[in-house]
Design a protein around this motif. Structure first.
Motif, mmCIF file in Angstrom:
data_model
loop_
_atom_site.group_PDB
_atom_site.id
_atom_site.type_symbol
_atom_site.label_atom_id
_atom_site.label_comp_id
_atom_site.label_asym_id
_atom_site.label_seq_id
_atom_site.Cartn_x
_atom_site.Cartn_y
_atom_site.Cartn_z
ATOM 1 N N GLU A 22 72.832 34.878 -143.119
ATOM 2 C CA GLU A 22 74.100 34.432 -142.552
ATOM 3 C C GLU A 22 74.484 33.051 -143.085
ATOM 4 N N LEU A 84 75.571 28.774 -136.076
ATOM 5 C CA LEU A 84 74.876 29.742 -135.229
ATOM 6 C C LEU A 84 74.290 29.127 -133.965
ATOM 7 N N TRP A 161 80.085 38.229 -127.507
ATOM 8 C CA TRP A 161 78.747 38.269 -128.088
ATOM 9 C C TRP A 161 77.743 37.909 -126.992
ATOM 10 N N HIS A 166 81.194 33.740 -129.736
ATOM 11 C CA HIS A 166 80.888 33.746 -131.167
ATOM 12 C C HIS A 166 79.465 34.237 -131.429
ATOM 13 N N LEU A 167 79.257 34.781 -132.606
ATOM 14 C CA LEU A 167 77.931 35.181 -133.044
ATOM 15 C C LEU A 167 77.019 33.960 -133.079
ATOM 16 N N THR A 168 75.816 34.078 -132.524
ATOM 17 C CA THR A 168 74.867 32.965 -132.512
ATOM 18 C C THR A 168 73.467 33.466 -132.821
ATOM 19 N N ASP A 171 72.291 36.572 -130.782
ATOM 20 C CA ASP A 171 72.595 37.920 -131.265
ATOM 21 C C ASP A 171 71.624 38.343 -132.357
ATOM 22 N N TRP A 198 77.473 47.003 -129.342
ATOM 23 C CA TRP A 198 77.204 45.631 -129.826
ATOM 24 C C TRP A 198 76.227 45.675 -131.000
ATOM 25 N N VAL A 202 76.496 44.318 -135.013
ATOM 26 C CA VAL A 202 75.590 43.389 -135.689
ATOM 27 C C VAL A 202 74.970 44.027 -136.923
ATOM 28 N N ARG A 205 76.819 44.042 -140.298
ATOM 29 C CA ARG A 205 77.031 42.805 -141.051
ATOM 30 C C ARG A 205 76.229 42.845 -142.355
#
Length: 230
Positions: A22, A84, A161, A166-168, A171, A198, A202, A205
């Motif tokens: 990421e 993140l 999320w 937000h994606l962190t 997740d 969910w 993920v 991605r």
């Protein structure tokens, strides 16, 4: 170039691989079987556990939680809106709480049992603890994964999320652990559609592609494992 010592089905190693991807980092990956207890690896991390990140300059950062904190300190600001670990104190606390939930609690109640009994023991000698799987441990893990899945569904029903909007790290840690259990076909996805949707987000991605390509020699994954649409 940084180097990551990892075991492909160590969920905490998978978490760091997702984080690095990421962040746009491509470290050299060295597979480490923790039960081998190699002297060279124990020098890097006397605890003998994966993952371990070694920076190009020689700095050794052991353990998933410590690596995540280190990467945020050294690269987080450069990620801008894709950071993140959020900037607000309360948001950081929530991400860290959930990070501990998955890296420690989920690992000790679910992933550790299933990966050890179903995967690692296949490659360990009897002196290292190898042998037939402990079915009591497997049954306990299968029961435990159900309530963890429900908790994820509970969180996602109230947030976009796991930790917020937000994606962190939360997740990525949750998905990394579920990916190991999913490979083995032990996630009861039909028990929580919200959690399943969910997870589909993920694992769709780009950072997840390498994980979905991992295979245990002689053990095929569940049929849906690499299917982005389940």
């Amino acid at each position: 170039m940084a180097t990551l010592f990892h075991f492909p089905f160590c969920a905490n190693s998978r978490f760091i691989r997702l984080v690095l991807a990421e962040m746009g980092m491509e470290p050299e990956l060295i597979e480490e079987r923790p039960w081998d207890r190699r002297d060279e690896f124990l020098i890097l991390n006397p605890a003998g556990t994966t993952p371990v990140l070694v920076e190009q300059g020689g700095l050794v950062v052991p353990g998933a939680g410590l690596i995540a904190e280190y990467l945020d300190e050294t690269r987080g600001l450069g990620l801008s809106g894709r950071r993140l670990l959020p900037e607000a104190t309360a948001d950081r606390v929530e991400v860290r709480r959930l990070l501990d939930w998955f890296l420690v609690k989920f690992e000790s109640e679910v992933t550790g049992y299933l990966v050890t009994e179903k995967i690692s023991k296949r490659f360990m000698t009897s002196a290292e603890g190898g042998g037939p799987p402990d079915m009591n441990a497997i049954r306990a893990a299968r029961i435990n994964v159900g309530y963890h899945l429900k908790y994820i569904g509970y969180l996602i029903a109230r947030r976009r999320w796991i930790a917020g909007d937000h994606l962190t790290y939360a997740d990525l840690a949750a998905a990394a652990h579920l990916s190991c259990v999913d490979y083995l076909g032990d996630v009861p996805w039909d028990e929580d559609e919200i959690a399943r949707d969910w997870y589909a987000r993920v694992k769709s991605r780009p950072s997840f592609r390498a994980l979905l390509a991992d295979r245990v020699p002689g053990m095929a994954p569940a049929d849906h494992y690499a299917n982005l649409d389940f």
